[in-house]
Design a protein around this motif. Structure first.
Motif, PDB file in Angstrom:
ATOM      1  N   HIS A   1       0.881  -1.043  -0.034  1.00 27.61           N
ATOM      2  CA  HIS A   1       0.000  -0.031   0.132  1.00 27.61           C
ATOM      3  C   HIS A   1       0.963   1.361  -0.104  1.00 27.61           C
ATOM      4  CE1 HIS A   1      -3.974   1.983   0.605  1.00 27.61           C
ATOM      5  NE2 HIS A   1      -3.252   2.691   1.380  1.00 27.61           N
ATOM      6  N   VAL A   2       0.665   2.186  -0.776  1.00 19.82           N
ATOM      7  CA  VAL A   2       1.412   3.244  -1.081  1.00 19.82           C
ATOM      8  C   VAL A   2       0.363   4.570  -1.054  1.00 19.82           C
ATOM      9  CG1 VAL A   2       2.953   4.724  -2.458  1.00 19.82           C
ATOM     10  CG2 VAL A   2       3.152   2.121  -2.105  1.00 19.82           C
ATOM     11  N   VAL A   3       0.565   5.543  -0.093  1.00 22.48           N
ATOM     12  CA  VAL A   3      -0.019   6.686  -0.044  1.00 22.48           C
ATOM     13  C   VAL A   3       0.896   7.721  -0.135  1.00 22.48           C
ATOM     14  CG1 VAL A   3      -0.266   6.693   2.239  1.00 22.48           C
ATOM     15  CG2 VAL A   3      -2.037   7.815   1.031  1.00 22.48           C
ATOM     16  N   ALA A   4       0.552   9.016  -0.729  1.00 23.11           N
ATOM     17  CA  ALA A   4       1.574  10.189  -1.087  1.00 23.11           C
ATOM     18  C   ALA A   4       0.802  11.408  -1.084  1.00 23.11           C
ATOM     19  CB  ALA A   4       2.503   9.974  -2.433  1.00 23.11           C
ATOM     20  N   SER A   5       1.310  12.476  -0.842  1.00 26.91           N
ATOM     21  CA  SER A   5       0.927  13.681  -0.884  1.00 26.91           C
ATOM     22  C   SER A   5       0.833  14.027  -2.434  1.00 26.91           C
ATOM     23  CB  SER A   5       1.889  14.898  -0.155  1.00 26.91           C
ATOM     24  OG  SER A   5       1.830  16.185  -0.712  1.00 26.91           O
ATOM     25  N   PRO A   6      -0.168  14.793  -2.922  1.00 25.41           N
ATOM     26  CA  PRO A   6      -0.105  15.273  -4.356  1.00 25.41           C
ATOM     27  C   PRO A   6       0.595  16.288  -4.802  1.00 25.41           C
ATOM     28  CG  PRO A   6      -2.173  15.708  -3.614  1.00 25.41           C
ATOM     29  CD  PRO A   6      -1.203  15.190  -2.344  1.00 25.41           C
ATOM     30  N   ALA A   7       1.610  16.971  -4.059  1.00 25.14           N
ATOM     31  CA  ALA A   7       2.263  17.995  -4.402  1.00 25.14           C
ATOM     32  C   ALA A   7       3.168  17.531  -5.444  1.00 25.14           C
ATOM     33  CB  ALA A   7       3.074  18.607  -3.167  1.00 25.14           C
ATOM     34  N   VAL A   8       3.562  18.766  -6.369  1.00 30.92           N
ATOM     35  CA  VAL A   8       4.382  18.330  -7.549  1.00 30.92           C
ATOM     36  C   VAL A   8       5.752  17.796  -6.906  1.00 30.92           C
ATOM     37  CG1 VAL A   8       5.766  19.326  -9.378  1.00 30.92           C
ATOM     38  CG2 VAL A   8       3.302  20.183  -9.080  1.00 30.92           C
ATOM     39  N   ARG A   9       6.341  18.171  -5.977  1.00 34.35           N
ATOM     40  CA  ARG A   9       7.768  17.717  -5.614  1.00 34.35           C
ATOM     41  C   ARG A   9       7.635  16.199  -5.101  1.00 34.35           C
ATOM     42  NH1 ARG A   9       6.151  21.946  -2.451  1.00 34.35           N
ATOM     43  NH2 ARG A   9       6.089  21.428   0.102  1.00 34.35           N
ATOM     44  N   VAL A  10       6.302  15.761  -4.588  1.00 33.22           N
ATOM     45  CA  VAL A  10       6.377  14.637  -4.261  1.00 33.22           C
ATOM     46  C   VAL A  10       6.077  13.701  -5.623  1.00 33.22           C
ATOM     47  CG1 VAL A  10       4.753  12.880  -2.785  1.00 33.22           C
ATOM     48  CG2 VAL A  10       5.523  15.144  -1.835  1.00 33.22           C
ATOM     49  N   MET A  11       5.291  14.263  -6.456  1.00 29.52           N
ATOM     50  CA  MET A  11       4.823  13.214  -7.612  1.00 29.52           C
ATOM     51  C   MET A  11       6.272  12.989  -8.421  1.00 29.52           C
ATOM     52  SD  MET A  11       1.405  15.161  -8.659  1.00 29.52           S
ATOM     53  CE  MET A  11       0.823  13.991  -9.907  1.00 29.52           C
ATOM     54  N   GLU A  12       7.075  14.193  -8.356  1.00 28.29           N
ATOM     55  CA  GLU A  12       8.414  14.126  -9.190  1.00 28.29           C
ATOM     56  C   GLU A  12       9.293  13.132  -8.382  1.00 28.29           C
ATOM     57  OE1 GLU A  12       9.826  17.664 -10.144  1.00 28.29           O
ATOM     58  OE2 GLU A  12       8.449  18.126 -11.760  1.00 28.29           O
ATOM     59  N   THR A  13       9.269  13.247  -7.051  1.00 28.81           N
ATOM     60  CA  THR A  13      10.063  12.373  -6.261  1.00 28.81           C
ATOM     61  C   THR A  13       9.772  10.765  -6.642  1.00 28.81           C
ATOM     62  OG1 THR A  13      10.422  13.868  -4.541  1.00 28.81           O
ATOM     63  CG2 THR A  13      10.836  11.659  -3.906  1.00 28.81           C
ATOM     64  N   LEU A  14       8.328  10.360  -6.707  1.00 29.29           N
ATOM     65  CA  LEU A  14       7.917   9.076  -6.790  1.00 29.29           C
ATOM     66  C   LEU A  14       8.270   8.844  -8.128  1.00 29.29           C
ATOM     67  CD1 LEU A  14       5.004   9.003  -4.352  1.00 29.29           C
ATOM     68  CD2 LEU A  14       6.963   7.660  -4.190  1.00 29.29           C
ATOM     69  N   ASP A  15       8.357   9.699  -9.356  1.00 28.88           N
ATOM     70  CA  ASP A  15       8.709   8.996 -10.621  1.00 28.88           C
ATOM     71  C   ASP A  15      10.092   8.707 -10.502  1.00 28.88           C
ATOM     72  OD1 ASP A  15       6.285  10.046 -11.775  1.00 28.88           O
ATOM     73  OD2 ASP A  15       6.886  11.865 -12.304  1.00 28.88           O
ATOM     74  N   GLU A  16      11.057   9.500  -9.923  1.00 24.62           N
ATOM     75  CA  GLU A  16      12.354   9.082  -9.697  1.00 24.62           C
ATOM     76  C   GLU A  16      12.630   7.839  -8.911  1.00 24.62           C
ATOM     77  OE1 GLU A  16      14.789  10.380 -11.749  1.00 24.62           O
ATOM     78  OE2 GLU A  16      13.420  11.470 -12.498  1.00 24.62           O
ATOM     79  N   ILE A  17      11.791   7.664  -8.018  1.00 21.59           N
ATOM     80  CA  ILE A  17      12.167   6.559  -6.931  1.00 21.59           C
ATOM     81  C   ILE A  17      11.770   5.251  -7.585  1.00 21.59           C
ATOM     82  CG2 ILE A  17      10.835   5.181  -5.158  1.00 21.59           C
ATOM     83  CD1 ILE A  17      12.699   7.218  -3.816  1.00 21.59           C
ATOM     84  N   GLU A  18      10.322   5.243  -8.608  1.00 17.23           N
ATOM     85  CA  GLU A  18      10.120   4.026  -9.318  1.00 17.23           C
ATOM     86  C   GLU A  18      11.098   3.833 -10.437  1.00 17.23           C
ATOM     87  OE1 GLU A  18       5.361   4.296  -9.013  1.00 17.23           O
ATOM     88  OE2 GLU A  18       6.300   5.469 -10.817  1.00 17.23           O
ATOM     89  N   ARG A  19      11.845   4.901 -11.034  1.00 14.09           N
ATOM     90  CA  ARG A  19      12.613   4.679 -12.149  1.00 14.09           C
ATOM     91  C   ARG A  19      13.811   3.769 -11.516  1.00 14.09           C
ATOM     92  NH1 ARG A  19      12.139   7.902 -15.686  1.00 14.09           N
ATOM     93  NH2 ARG A  19      11.946   9.900 -14.682  1.00 14.09           N
ATOM     94  N   GLY A  20      14.477   4.257 -10.086  1.00 17.24           N
ATOM     95  CA  GLY A  20      15.548   3.591  -9.496  1.00 17.24           C
ATOM     96  C   GLY A  20      15.094   2.084  -9.308  1.00 17.24           C
ATOM     97  N   TYR A  21      13.880   2.129  -8.491  1.00 17.44           N
ATOM     98  CA  TYR A  21      13.268   1.045  -8.083  1.00 17.44           C
ATOM     99  C   TYR A  21      12.851  -0.013  -8.968  1.00 17.44           C
ATOM    100  CZ  TYR A  21      10.088  -1.482  -4.625  1.00 17.44           C
ATOM    101  OH  TYR A  21       9.290  -2.532  -3.976  1.00 17.44           O
ATOM    102  N   GLY A  22      12.799   0.345 -10.259  1.00 22.06           N
ATOM    103  CA  GLY A  22      12.348  -0.514 -11.487  1.00 22.06           C
ATOM    104  C   GLY A  22      11.103  -1.121 -11.636  1.00 22.06           C
ATOM    105  N   ARG A  23      10.017  -0.363 -10.961  1.00 14.53           N
ATOM    106  CA  ARG A  23       8.591  -1.063 -11.097  1.00 14.53           C
ATOM    107  C   ARG A  23       7.844   0.113 -10.624  1.00 14.53           C
ATOM    108  NH1 ARG A  23       9.218  -5.468  -7.105  1.00 14.53           N
ATOM    109  NH2 ARG A  23       8.390  -4.825  -5.281  1.00 14.53           N
ATOM    110  N   ALA A  24       6.488   0.220 -11.006  1.00 17.17           N
ATOM    111  CA  ALA A  24       5.426   1.169 -10.421  1.00 17.17           C
ATOM    112  C   ALA A  24       5.079   0.779  -8.781  1.00 17.17           C
ATOM    113  CB  ALA A  24       4.239   1.229 -11.294  1.00 17.17           C
ATOM    114  N   LEU A  25       4.838   1.763  -8.128  1.00 21.12           N
ATOM    115  CA  LEU A  25       4.427   1.431  -6.920  1.00 21.12           C
ATOM    116  C   LEU A  25       3.047   1.498  -6.740  1.00 21.12           C
ATOM    117  CD1 LEU A  25       7.009   3.574  -5.266  1.00 21.12           C
ATOM    118  CD2 LEU A  25       7.186   0.953  -5.310  1.00 21.12           C
TER     119      LEU A  25
END
Length: 179
Positions: free
Chosen positions: A50-74
């Motif tokens: 289960h993943v829950v996040a703030s919808p602020a732009v900096r959080v969304m962009e952080t998660l884009d990069e996290i997923e890129r490094g992690y290798g899959r969508a969260l």
């Protein structure tokens, strides 16, 4: 047993002329740090149901990069209540998480995340908590466990801090006073 991982958004760009704080994007260092943290989460073989996040732009962009490094969508669920939330509000949200979720990733902002760790993990419990007390930098990850069956059982002082990783722990160039 429930496991909660807290991720603070990566370093944002204050030079970007946005009208609202909510819309502030990451800077280059933040993007590099988030991708590196994503790779580290993958290397540790952490997974989240289960993943829950703030919808602020900096959080969304952080998660884009996290997923890129992690290798899959969260499979992220966005919740506006996380934007600049206090530790008390975050605890309310945690206590209302679905009990079917055993390993949750919550992504948001300081000072709420830092205050939440200090609220949930008893003082005098070691070096990891002491490091959080000093500072919870951008793109840092704290992972806590709780000996409860339901999220409603998560209470002040009831957590054990199992992991605290800052980007500079993974790459010194991502620490303070570096570009």
């Amino acid at each position: 047993m429930k496991t909660l991982t807290l991720l603070r958004h990566a370093k944002s760009g204050w030079d970007d002329p946005v009208a609202r704080d909510f819309d502030r994007p990451l800077n280059g260092k933040g993007k590099r740090a988030a991708a590196m943290v994503g790779r580290h989460l993958r290397d540790l073989r952490l997974s989240f149901d289960h993943v829950v996040a703030s919808p602020a732009v900096r959080v969304m962009e952080t998660l884009d990069e996290i997923e890129r490094g992690y290798g899959r969508a969260l499979g992220i669920g966005w919740d506006r209540r996380l934007y600049l939330a206090s530790a008390e509000t975050l605890l309310d949200l945690i206590q209302a998480l679905p009990d079917t979720a055993a390993d949750v990733l919550l992504v948001g902002h300081n000072p709420g995340l830092e205050d939440l760790v200090l609220m949930l993990v008893p003082g005098g419990t070691g070096d990891l908590r002491s490091a959080v007390e000093l500072k919870y930098p951008t793109a840092s990850v704290a992972r806590m466990t709780f000996a409860v069956d339901d999220w409603s059982g998560v209470t002040t002082g009831g957590g054990a801090l199992a992991l605290f990783v800052r980007p500079r722990d993974l790459d010194r160039t991502l620490g303070p006073d570096q570009d």
